[in-house]
Design an enzyme around this catalytic site. Structure first.
Site, PDB file in Angstrom:
ATOM      1  CD  GLN A 176      58.007  19.696  -9.243  1.00 57.32           C
ATOM      2  OE1 GLN A 176      59.069  19.782  -8.675  1.00 57.32           O
ATOM      3  NE2 GLN A 176      57.708  18.661  -9.998  1.00 57.32           N
ATOM      4  CG  ASP A 231      64.661  21.287 -15.747  1.00 57.12           C
ATOM      5  OD1 ASP A 231      63.713  21.107 -14.965  1.00 57.12           O
ATOM      6  OD2 ASP A 231      64.726  20.748 -16.862  1.00 57.12           O
ATOM      7  N   GLY A 259      67.375  22.807 -25.117  1.00 61.25           N
ATOM      8  CA  GLY A 259      67.027  22.308 -26.453  1.00 61.25           C
ATOM      9  C   GLY A 259      66.688  23.458 -27.385  1.00 61.25           C
TER      10      GLY A 259
HETATM   11  O1  F6P Z   1      62.562  20.642 -18.522  1.00 65.78           O
HETATM   12  C1  F6P Z   1      61.484  20.879 -17.704  1.00 65.78           C
HETATM   13  C2  F6P Z   1      60.889  19.578 -17.223  1.00 65.78           C
HETATM   14  O2  F6P Z   1      59.778  19.852 -16.420  1.00 65.78           O
HETATM   15  C3  F6P Z   1      61.865  18.654 -16.497  1.00 65.78           C
HETATM   16  O3  F6P Z   1      62.078  19.029 -15.171  1.00 65.78           O
HETATM   17  C4  F6P Z   1      61.196  17.317 -16.676  1.00 65.78           C
HETATM   18  O4  F6P Z   1      62.147  16.276 -16.649  1.00 65.78           O
HETATM   19  C5  F6P Z   1      60.573  17.429 -18.029  1.00 65.78           C
HETATM   20  O5  F6P Z   1      60.448  18.804 -18.317  1.00 65.78           O
HETATM   21  C6  F6P Z   1      59.220  16.779 -18.181  1.00 65.78           C
HETATM   22  O6  F6P Z   1      58.874  16.845 -19.530  1.00 65.78           O
HETATM   23  P1  F6P Z   1      57.427  16.610 -20.121  1.00 65.78           P
HETATM   24  O7  F6P Z   1      56.563  17.780 -19.786  1.00 65.78           O
HETATM   25  O8  F6P Z   1      57.655  16.493 -21.584  1.00 65.78           O
HETATM   26  O9  F6P Z   1      56.897  15.365 -19.480  1.00 65.78           O
END
Ligand code: F6P
Length: 377
Positions: free
Chosen positions: A301, A139, A115
């Protein structure tokens, strides 16, 4: 000290955080200052740019942050062309560009995932400003680089979790389903699943058949194995769902939305997680009477200190960026390719998601140690 140049760079961190962001900020800032550039930190990602919230960065500020998790600049998922203001979505690209000029920046350095790469490129194309990006995300799905920073740290956390689940699963003769992040890409689940010795690894790139998973678990039980660990990526889909999605796409002439997590709630651009691990555990119970416990690793994570690998990678990428900025090389992403830090044209990166190729060597590795990937081999 080799001060060869003058100028000012801005730096921001955008999207979901990860271990290593501070290490990259430190690397970029120290190298840029080494070459004579001034550095300005922009708070909370693109929102801080639009709202002109900044902080001057000097050597003292970036000293001692190498090992710190998170980002001291703050992050957000905001995009300049689609900013939420008082419940409305507005295009604030012009405001972002205004701040850039007000700060007399020569380049805006953006640390982020897919993004962020897009937002940076859009600012360059539509706002005419110089940008330089660095590939961040647990990711590992940014194109143009062999690896993203943050991935190794998250993989270490997920692997340790799988290790710990093994001991308790063995004690109680249990099946445990462990959900790993990764959005629509399976890198994190596959990497930690192999490193942690998971017995089943399900990733979005290989739609799974529940019957195949259940049979694998039952075979293990009959063979006297006291435990089974299933590592599932948050973006998994079943073969049935994949077929339904393909036919919806076909009947809409290719306009139906591709990707996405079944059952997930989409909020703005990003999904709000619903544990797919629970769904899988319930289905295994219904289909094969297998009682399974569930662990969803979630944001743990993304927390804490980066691994040694990430600290080294972040410092290498960050200092390379500083060097390229001193040479006024802009509109690039600094990537790791064949163990070299190199610039890649940003337009070759944007809009491409790097998922796990089904013929990737890690897939073969997993199959050769008898890991079930949920499909007919
Ligand atoms: O893009 C990193 C990530 O941790 C993804 O693995 C996960 O789907 C998403 O962000 C979670 O997003 P947020 O922190 O906005 O809940």
């Amino acid at each position: 000290m080799a001060k060869q140049t003058t100028g000012t760079i801005g730096i921001l961190t955008a999207g979901g955080d990860c271990p290593g962001l501070n290490a990259v900020i430190r690397g970029v800032a120290k190298a840029a200052m080494h070459y004579g550039l001034k550095v300005v930190g922009i708070q909370d990602g693109f929102r801080g740019l639009v709202e002109n919230r900044t902080t001057p960065i000097d050597n003292k500020l970036v000293s001692g942050i190498l090992t710190q998790g998170g980002t001291f600049l703050g992050s957000s998922r905001d995009r300049p062309h689609k900013m939420k203001v008082n419940g409305r979505t507005v295009d604030l690209t012009a405001e972002a560009v205004k701040t850039y000029h007000k700060l007399k920046l020569d380049c805006l350095v953006c640390l982020g995932g897919n993004g962020t790469q897009k937002s940076a490129w859009r600012l360059h194309e539509r706002g005419g400003i110089n940008v330089l990006t660095l590939p961040k995300t647990i990711d590992n799905d940014v194109a143009g680089t062999d690896i993203t920073f943050g991935f190794d740290s998250a993989m270490a956390i997920a692997t340790e979790a799988i290790d710990r689940l093994h001991t308790t699963a063995t004690s109680h003769q249990r099946v445990i389903v462990c959900e790993v992040m990764g959005h629509d890409a399976g890198w994190l689940c596959l990497g930690s699943g192999i490193a942690g010795g998971a017995d089943v690894i399900l990733i979005p790139e290989i739609p799974y058949d529940l019957e195949i998973v259940a049979q694998h678990l039952l075979r293990r039980r009959r063979a006297g194995k006291r435990f089974s660990i299933i590592a599932v990526a948050e973006g998994i889909i079943s073969q049935q769902e994949a077929r339904a999605r393909a036919s919806a796409q076909h009947s809409s002439g290719g306009t139906a939305e591709a990707g996405g997590v079944p059952g997930a709630v989409y909020h703005g651009i990003h999904l709000v997680q619903e544990p797919v691990a629970s769904r899988l555990a319930r289905q295994l119970q219904q289909l094969a009477g297998l009682e399974a416990r569930v662990t969803s690793l979630g944001h743990v994570q993304r927390g804490g200190t980066p691994t040694a690998f990430d600290r080294l990678l972040c410092t290498r990428l960050g200092t390379k960026a500083g060097e390229l900025l001193a040479k006024k090389q802009y509109n690039i992403m600094v990537a790791l390719k064949s163990n070299e830090c190199v610039p890649v044209p940003l337009q070759k990166v944007v809009g491409i998601k790097r998922v796990v190729p089904v013929d990737h060597p890690w897939i073969k590795t997993a199959r050769l140690v008898e890991t079930c990937l949920g499909d007919e081999e």
